[in-house]
Design an enzyme around this catalytic site. Sequence first.
Site, PDB file in Angstrom:
ATOM      1  CB  CYS A 120      -0.905   0.000   1.231  1.00 11.60           C
ATOM      2  SG  CYS A 120      -2.033   1.424   1.286  1.00 11.60           S
ATOM      3  CG  LEU A 121       4.379   3.743  -1.825  1.00 12.58           C
ATOM      4  CD1 LEU A 121       4.566   4.483  -0.500  1.00 12.58           C
ATOM      5  CD2 LEU A 121       5.714   3.200  -2.324  1.00 12.58           C
TER       6      LEU A 121
END
Length: 228
Positions: A120-121
Amino acid sequence: MANIAVQRIKREFKEVLKSEETSKNQIKVDLVDENFTELRGEIAGPPDTPYEDPIARLAHSPSSFTLLWQVLSAPPALCCGGRYQLEIKIPETYPFNPPKVRFITKIWHPNISSVTGAICLDILKDQWAAAMTLRTVLLSLQALLAAAEPDDPQDAVVANQYKQNPEMFKQTARLWAHVYAGAPVSSPEYTKKIENLCAMGFDRNAVIVALSSKSWDVETATELLLSN
Protein backbone atom coordinates in the site's frame (compact mmCIF):
# COMPACT_ATOMS: atom_id res chain seq x y z
CA MET A 1 5.72 -4.29 -24.83
CA ALA A 2 5.33 -0.89 -26.50
CA ASN A 3 8.58 0.61 -27.77
CA ILE A 4 8.25 3.68 -25.54
CA ALA A 5 8.02 1.49 -22.44
CA VAL A 6 11.04 -0.61 -23.47
CA GLN A 7 13.24 2.39 -24.18
CA ARG A 8 12.20 4.06 -20.96
CA ILE A 9 12.88 0.97 -18.81
CA LYS A 10 16.28 0.41 -20.45
CA ARG A 11 17.26 3.97 -19.58
CA GLU A 12 15.97 3.70 -16.02
CA PHE A 13 17.65 0.32 -15.56
CA LYS A 14 21.00 1.91 -16.43
CA GLU A 15 20.21 4.85 -14.13
CA VAL A 16 19.80 2.49 -11.17
CA LEU A 17 22.98 0.58 -12.01
CA LYS A 18 24.99 3.82 -12.07
CA SER A 19 23.30 5.37 -9.03
CA GLU A 20 25.06 6.31 -5.82
CA GLU A 21 22.57 4.15 -3.89
CA THR A 22 23.61 1.05 -5.87
CA SER A 23 27.29 1.77 -5.25
CA LYS A 24 26.49 1.95 -1.52
CA ASN A 25 24.59 -1.36 -1.65
CA GLN A 26 21.27 0.34 -0.81
CA ILE A 27 19.30 -0.67 -3.92
CA LYS A 28 19.72 -3.12 -6.76
CA VAL A 29 17.84 -4.21 -9.87
CA ASP A 30 18.26 -7.21 -12.20
CA LEU A 31 16.52 -8.41 -15.35
CA VAL A 32 14.22 -11.42 -15.13
CA ASP A 33 13.59 -11.60 -18.87
CA GLU A 34 15.25 -10.02 -21.90
CA ASN A 35 12.09 -8.11 -22.84
CA PHE A 36 12.33 -5.83 -19.80
CA THR A 37 8.78 -6.78 -18.80
CA GLU A 38 9.82 -8.15 -15.41
CA LEU A 39 12.60 -7.06 -13.09
CA ARG A 40 13.89 -8.24 -9.74
CA GLY A 41 14.50 -5.39 -7.33
CA GLU A 42 16.30 -5.42 -4.01
CA ILE A 43 16.48 -2.88 -1.21
CA ALA A 44 18.47 -2.80 2.01
CA GLY A 45 16.63 -2.43 5.29
CA PRO A 46 17.11 1.20 6.41
CA PRO A 47 19.36 2.06 9.37
CA ASP A 48 17.76 2.31 12.82
CA THR A 49 14.77 0.17 11.83
CA PRO A 50 13.89 -3.47 12.63
CA TYR A 51 14.67 -4.23 8.96
CA GLU A 52 18.22 -2.94 9.10
CA ASP A 53 21.06 -4.27 6.95
CA PRO A 54 24.27 -3.69 8.97
CA ILE A 55 26.51 -3.72 5.89
CA ALA A 56 24.42 -1.06 4.13
CA ARG A 57 24.41 0.98 7.32
CA LEU A 58 28.19 0.80 7.44
CA ALA A 59 28.36 2.08 3.87
CA HIS A 60 25.94 4.85 4.82
CA SER A 61 28.01 5.84 7.89
CA PRO A 62 31.62 4.84 7.22
CA SER A 63 32.86 6.60 10.35
CA SER A 64 30.94 4.26 12.63
CA PHE A 65 33.85 2.29 14.10
CA THR A 66 31.58 0.67 16.68
CA LEU A 67 29.35 -0.75 13.97
CA LEU A 68 32.39 -1.84 11.96
CA TRP A 69 33.66 -3.81 14.96
CA GLN A 70 30.22 -5.38 15.50
CA VAL A 71 30.03 -6.48 11.88
CA LEU A 72 33.59 -7.80 11.66
CA SER A 73 33.40 -9.65 14.97
CA ALA A 74 30.05 -11.31 14.23
CA PRO A 75 29.87 -14.88 12.87
CA PRO A 76 29.89 -14.96 9.03
CA ALA A 77 26.22 -15.94 8.85
CA LEU A 78 25.26 -12.80 10.78
CA CYS A 79 27.40 -10.29 8.89
CA CYS A 80 24.86 -9.58 6.22
CA GLY A 81 21.11 -9.56 5.81
CA GLY A 82 18.18 -7.20 5.92
CA ARG A 83 17.88 -7.51 2.12
CA TYR A 84 14.40 -7.47 0.58
CA GLN A 85 13.60 -8.92 -2.84
CA LEU A 86 10.93 -7.27 -4.98
CA GLU A 87 8.97 -8.48 -7.98
CA ILE A 88 8.59 -5.64 -10.49
CA LYS A 89 6.31 -6.08 -13.51
CA ILE A 90 6.25 -3.38 -16.18
CA PRO A 91 2.87 -2.72 -17.88
CA GLU A 92 2.48 -1.99 -21.57
CA THR A 93 1.36 1.51 -20.65
CA TYR A 94 4.52 2.39 -18.71
CA PRO A 95 5.51 5.12 -17.82
CA PHE A 96 1.95 6.48 -17.85
CA ASN A 97 0.91 3.79 -15.37
CA PRO A 98 2.98 2.54 -12.43
CA PRO A 99 4.86 -0.75 -12.34
CA LYS A 100 3.25 -3.58 -10.39
CA VAL A 101 5.45 -4.25 -7.39
CA ARG A 102 5.25 -6.68 -4.50
CA PHE A 103 7.64 -7.96 -1.85
CA ILE A 104 8.95 -11.46 -2.51
CA THR A 105 10.75 -11.52 0.82
CA LYS A 106 8.31 -11.90 3.69
CA ILE A 107 8.15 -8.85 5.93
CA TRP A 108 6.19 -7.67 9.00
CA HIS A 109 5.08 -4.13 8.13
CA PRO A 110 1.71 -2.32 8.34
CA ASN A 111 1.73 -1.28 4.68
CA ILE A 112 2.86 -4.61 3.23
CA SER A 113 0.83 -7.82 3.29
CA SER A 114 2.53 -10.44 5.46
CA VAL A 115 0.85 -13.07 3.25
CA THR A 116 1.14 -11.88 -0.36
CA GLY A 117 3.71 -9.08 -0.26
CA ALA A 118 1.19 -6.61 -1.71
CA ILE A 119 2.11 -2.97 -1.01
CA CYS A 120 0.00 0.00 0.00
CA LEU A 121 1.93 3.01 -1.33
CA ASP A 122 0.34 5.99 -3.04
CA ILE A 123 2.92 6.33 -5.86
CA LEU A 124 2.16 2.76 -6.93
CA LYS A 125 -1.50 3.73 -7.21
CA ASP A 126 -3.20 7.08 -7.84
CA GLN A 127 -0.21 9.30 -7.06
CA TRP A 128 2.00 7.90 -9.80
CA ALA A 129 3.46 10.38 -12.28
CA ALA A 130 5.14 9.63 -15.60
CA ALA A 131 8.25 11.50 -14.44
CA MET A 132 8.85 8.88 -11.72
CA THR A 133 11.37 6.12 -12.32
CA LEU A 134 12.51 2.71 -11.08
CA ARG A 135 14.97 4.48 -8.81
CA THR A 136 12.08 6.54 -7.39
CA VAL A 137 10.14 3.36 -6.66
CA LEU A 138 13.02 1.56 -4.95
CA LEU A 139 13.93 4.55 -2.78
CA SER A 140 10.27 5.16 -1.91
CA LEU A 141 9.88 1.57 -0.75
CA GLN A 142 13.02 1.85 1.32
CA ALA A 143 11.62 5.02 2.87
CA LEU A 144 8.34 3.22 3.59
CA LEU A 145 10.21 0.69 5.71
CA ALA A 146 11.52 3.58 7.82
CA ALA A 147 8.21 5.45 8.05
CA ALA A 148 5.14 3.21 8.19
CA GLU A 149 1.61 4.57 7.74
CA PRO A 150 -0.46 2.42 10.13
CA ASP A 151 -3.64 4.43 9.53
CA ASP A 152 -3.63 3.37 5.87
CA PRO A 153 -2.64 -0.29 6.26
CA GLN A 154 -2.27 -3.15 3.85
CA ASP A 155 -2.10 -5.61 6.76
CA ALA A 156 -4.57 -4.73 9.52
CA VAL A 157 -3.14 -7.22 12.04
CA VAL A 158 0.35 -5.74 11.74
CA ALA A 159 -0.98 -2.19 11.86
CA ASN A 160 -2.92 -2.92 15.05
CA GLN A 161 0.18 -4.35 16.73
CA TYR A 162 2.21 -1.34 15.51
CA LYS A 163 -0.21 1.05 17.23
CA GLN A 164 -1.12 -0.99 20.32
CA ASN A 165 2.26 -2.46 21.23
CA PRO A 166 5.16 -0.70 19.44
CA GLU A 167 7.88 -2.67 21.22
CA MET A 168 6.31 -6.01 20.34
CA PHE A 169 5.96 -4.81 16.76
CA LYS A 170 9.68 -3.95 16.60
CA GLN A 171 10.68 -7.33 18.02
CA THR A 172 8.34 -9.16 15.65
CA ALA A 173 9.54 -7.21 12.62
CA ARG A 174 13.13 -7.87 13.65
CA LEU A 175 12.45 -11.59 13.95
CA TRP A 176 10.86 -11.69 10.47
CA ALA A 177 13.89 -9.77 9.16
CA HIS A 178 16.14 -12.44 10.67
CA VAL A 179 14.14 -15.44 9.44
CA TYR A 180 13.27 -14.22 5.95
CA ALA A 181 15.79 -11.49 5.07
CA GLY A 182 18.90 -12.85 6.77
CA ALA A 183 19.25 -10.00 9.27
CA PRO A 184 21.12 -10.57 12.56
CA VAL A 185 19.58 -12.78 15.24
CA SER A 186 16.65 -11.26 17.10
CA SER A 187 14.72 -12.02 20.32
CA PRO A 188 15.82 -15.32 21.95
CA GLU A 189 12.46 -15.43 23.75
CA TYR A 190 10.48 -15.36 20.48
CA THR A 191 12.85 -17.82 18.85
CA LYS A 192 12.36 -20.29 21.70
CA LYS A 193 8.56 -20.11 21.33
CA ILE A 194 8.90 -20.83 17.63
CA GLU A 195 11.14 -23.84 18.26
CA ASN A 196 8.78 -25.23 20.91
CA LEU A 197 5.79 -25.18 18.56
CA CYS A 198 7.83 -26.53 15.64
CA ALA A 199 8.84 -29.43 17.89
CA MET A 200 5.12 -30.28 18.09
CA GLY A 201 5.11 -30.86 14.33
CA PHE A 202 3.72 -27.56 13.07
CA ASP A 203 5.11 -25.89 9.93
CA ARG A 204 7.69 -23.22 10.80
CA ASN A 205 6.19 -20.49 8.60
CA ALA A 206 2.71 -21.19 9.97
CA VAL A 207 4.10 -21.03 13.51
CA ILE A 208 5.75 -17.67 12.91
CA VAL A 209 2.56 -16.21 11.43
CA ALA A 210 0.38 -17.59 14.25
CA LEU A 211 2.62 -16.33 17.04
CA SER A 212 3.11 -12.93 15.37
CA SER A 213 -0.61 -12.41 14.85
CA LYS A 214 -1.51 -13.62 18.36
CA SER A 215 0.90 -11.33 20.26
CA TRP A 216 3.30 -14.21 20.90
CA ASP A 217 0.81 -15.96 23.17
CA VAL A 218 1.60 -19.67 22.76
CA GLU A 219 -1.84 -20.91 23.82
CA THR A 220 -3.88 -18.81 21.38
CA ALA A 221 -1.31 -19.38 18.63
CA THR A 222 -1.61 -23.12 19.16
CA GLU A 223 -5.40 -22.91 18.94
CA LEU A 224 -5.05 -21.04 15.64
CA LEU A 225 -2.66 -23.63 14.26
CA LEU A 226 -4.95 -26.48 15.27
CA SER A 227 -7.98 -24.77 13.72
CA ASN A 228 -6.19 -24.60 10.40
